[in-house]
Design a protein around this motif. Structure first.
Motif, PDB file in Angstrom:
ATOM      1  N   ASN A 154      37.012  44.909  36.907  1.00  0.00           N
ATOM      2  CA  ASN A 154      37.267  44.669  38.337  1.00  0.00           C
ATOM      3  C   ASN A 154      38.314  45.643  38.866  1.00  0.00           C
ATOM      4  N   PHE A 155      39.336  45.930  38.060  1.00  0.00           N
ATOM      5  CA  PHE A 155      40.375  46.883  38.451  1.00  0.00           C
ATOM      6  C   PHE A 155      39.774  48.275  38.629  1.00  0.00           C
ATOM      7  N   VAL A 156      38.951  48.700  37.675  1.00  0.00           N
ATOM      8  CA  VAL A 156      38.304  50.015  37.748  1.00  0.00           C
ATOM      9  C   VAL A 156      37.424  50.097  38.998  1.00  0.00           C
ATOM     10  N   GLU A 157      36.669  49.041  39.250  1.00  0.00           N
ATOM     11  CA  GLU A 157      35.787  48.997  40.420  1.00  0.00           C
ATOM     12  C   GLU A 157      36.593  49.059  41.723  1.00  0.00           C
ATOM     13  N   MET A 158      37.692  48.293  41.778  1.00  0.00           N
ATOM     14  CA  MET A 158      38.545  48.305  42.969  1.00  0.00           C
ATOM     15  C   MET A 158      39.114  49.697  43.207  1.00  0.00           C
ATOM     16  N   ARG A 159      39.553  50.356  42.146  1.00  0.00           N
ATOM     17  CA  ARG A 159      40.115  51.710  42.286  1.00  0.00           C
ATOM     18  C   ARG A 159      39.065  52.670  42.845  1.00  0.00           C
ATOM     19  N   LYS A 160      37.816  52.499  42.434  1.00  0.00           N
ATOM     20  CA  LYS A 160      36.740  53.345  42.975  1.00  0.00           C
ATOM     21  C   LYS A 160      36.546  53.073  44.458  1.00  0.00           C
ATOM     22  N   LYS A 161      36.578  51.797  44.835  1.00  0.00           N
ATOM     23  CA  LYS A 161      36.326  51.431  46.228  1.00  0.00           C
ATOM     24  C   LYS A 161      37.427  51.914  47.161  1.00  0.00           C
ATOM     25  N   ILE A 162      38.646  52.033  46.665  1.00  0.00           N
ATOM     26  CA  ILE A 162      39.716  52.554  47.517  1.00  0.00           C
ATOM     27  C   ILE A 162      39.823  54.070  47.375  1.00  0.00           C
ATOM     28  N   ARG A 163      38.808  54.646  46.782  1.00  0.00           N
ATOM     29  CA  ARG A 163      38.677  56.100  46.611  1.00  0.00           C
ATOM     30  C   ARG A 163      39.835  56.713  45.836  1.00  0.00           C
ATOM     31  N   SER A 164      40.200  56.009  44.772  1.00  0.00           N
ATOM     32  CA  SER A 164      41.252  56.493  43.879  1.00  0.00           C
ATOM     33  C   SER A 164      40.851  56.173  42.437  1.00  0.00           C
ATOM     34  N   PRO A 165      39.722  56.768  42.012  1.00  0.00           N
ATOM     35  CA  PRO A 165      39.222  56.437  40.667  1.00  0.00           C
ATOM     36  C   PRO A 165      40.186  56.905  39.579  1.00  0.00           C
ATOM     37  N   ILE A 197      45.886  39.203  32.423  1.00  0.00           N
ATOM     38  CA  ILE A 197      44.765  38.961  33.345  1.00  0.00           C
ATOM     39  C   ILE A 197      45.295  38.617  34.736  1.00  0.00           C
ATOM     40  N   GLU A 198      46.357  37.802  34.799  1.00  0.00           N
ATOM     41  CA  GLU A 198      46.959  37.454  36.090  1.00  0.00           C
ATOM     42  C   GLU A 198      47.509  38.700  36.784  1.00  0.00           C
ATOM     43  N   ILE A 199      48.138  39.582  36.016  1.00  0.00           N
ATOM     44  CA  ILE A 199      48.680  40.823  36.570  1.00  0.00           C
ATOM     45  C   ILE A 199      47.553  41.681  37.140  1.00  0.00           C
ATOM     46  N   ILE A 200      46.471  41.817  36.380  1.00  0.00           N
ATOM     47  CA  ILE A 200      45.319  42.622  36.828  1.00  0.00           C
ATOM     48  C   ILE A 200      44.715  42.011  38.089  1.00  0.00           C
ATOM     49  N   ASN A 201      44.524  40.688  38.085  1.00  0.00           N
ATOM     50  CA  ASN A 201      43.928  40.017  39.245  1.00  0.00           C
ATOM     51  C   ASN A 201      44.797  40.179  40.487  1.00  0.00           C
ATOM     52  N   GLU A 202      46.115  40.088  40.326  1.00  0.00           N
ATOM     53  CA  GLU A 202      47.035  40.283  41.449  1.00  0.00           C
ATOM     54  C   GLU A 202      46.908  41.709  41.991  1.00  0.00           C
ATOM     55  N   THR A 203      46.793  42.669  41.079  1.00  0.00           N
ATOM     56  CA  THR A 203      46.649  44.067  41.453  1.00  0.00           C
ATOM     57  C   THR A 203      45.370  44.292  42.257  1.00  0.00           C
ATOM     58  N   VAL A 204      44.276  43.710  41.784  1.00  0.00           N
ATOM     59  CA  VAL A 204      42.988  43.842  42.472  1.00  0.00           C
ATOM     60  C   VAL A 204      43.053  43.161  43.837  1.00  0.00           C
ATOM     61  N   LEU A 205      43.609  41.961  43.865  1.00  0.00           N
ATOM     62  CA  LEU A 205      43.696  41.195  45.107  1.00  0.00           C
ATOM     63  C   LEU A 205      44.471  41.947  46.183  1.00  0.00           C
ATOM     64  N   LYS A 206      45.545  42.601  45.780  1.00  0.00           N
ATOM     65  CA  LYS A 206      46.396  43.301  46.749  1.00  0.00           C
ATOM     66  C   LYS A 206      46.032  44.767  46.928  1.00  0.00           C
ATOM     67  N   GLY A 207      45.059  45.247  46.146  1.00  0.00           N
ATOM     68  CA  GLY A 207      44.604  46.621  46.288  1.00  0.00           C
ATOM     69  C   GLY A 207      45.618  47.651  45.805  1.00  0.00           C
ATOM     70  N   TRP A 208      46.462  47.251  44.863  1.00  0.00           N
ATOM     71  CA  TRP A 208      47.456  48.163  44.320  1.00  0.00           C
ATOM     72  C   TRP A 208      46.815  49.145  43.354  1.00  0.00           C
ATOM     73  N   LYS A 209      47.425  50.310  43.208  1.00  0.00           N
ATOM     74  CA  LYS A 209      46.904  51.325  42.297  1.00  0.00           C
ATOM     75  C   LYS A 209      47.469  51.198  40.890  1.00  0.00           C
ATOM     76  N   SER A 210      48.481  50.376  40.726  1.00  0.00           N
ATOM     77  CA  SER A 210      49.123  50.223  39.426  1.00  0.00           C
ATOM     78  C   SER A 210      49.435  48.758  39.176  1.00  0.00           C
ATOM     79  N   PHE A 211      49.909  48.467  37.979  1.00  0.00           N
ATOM     80  CA  PHE A 211      50.278  47.103  37.609  1.00  0.00           C
ATOM     81  C   PHE A 211      51.774  46.894  37.809  1.00  0.00           C
ATOM     82  N   TYR A 212      52.120  45.700  38.298  1.00  0.00           N
ATOM     83  CA  TYR A 212      53.514  45.338  38.522  1.00  0.00           C
ATOM     84  C   TYR A 212      53.754  43.947  37.958  1.00  0.00           C
ATOM     85  N   PRO A 213      55.026  43.619  37.660  1.00  0.00           N
ATOM     86  CA  PRO A 213      55.318  42.267  37.144  1.00  0.00           C
ATOM     87  C   PRO A 213      54.922  41.216  38.177  1.00  0.00           C
TER      88      PRO A 213
END
Length: 110
Positions: A31-42, A66-82
């Motif tokens: 999902n993270f990889v897919e989101m990064r593609k959709k925001i044109r930042s593969p 998994i929670e960190i990844i889901n938060e990243t996808v939900l907010k459209g971030w390019k990286s992982f944060y605490p």
């Protein structure tokens, strides 16, 4: 057709990096990889490896990762944060009993 096979090849390379991960973690990473593609930042293969290293530094617990990844996808971030709750853990441990709070306010003289 060439673009599709090239994109599929890129996805395969990235998935290969984390192919030995547990199934739920792989789904979250997909999902993270897919989101990064959709925001044109593969992600390049190297960028994916760096992201995974950062994720491991943030947490070794699979559920938290998994929670960190889901938060990243939900907010459209390019990286992982605490996670916010992880950052505020010290504050949560400082809970006062109602009687202690009453004493604190009573002693203020206000």
């Amino acid at each position: 057709t060439h673009c599709i096979s090239s994109a599929a090849s890129d996805v395969y390379k990235r998935q290969n990096i984390y192919s030995d991960y547990p199934e739920e973690l792989k789904k979250a990473l997909d999902n993270f990889v897919e989101m990064r593609k959709k925001i044109r930042s593969p992600l390049t293969e190297n960028a994916m490896q760096l992201a995974l290293n950062k994720l491991k530094k943030l947490s070794t617990d699979e559920t938290t990762q998994i929670e960190i990844i889901n938060e990243t996808v939900l907010k459209g971030w390019k990286s992982f944060y605490p996670l916010k709750q992880e950052q505020n853990k010290n504050y949560e441990q400082r809970q006062y009993k109602t009687s202690e709070l009453d004493n604190l306010y009573a002693n203020k003289g206000g």
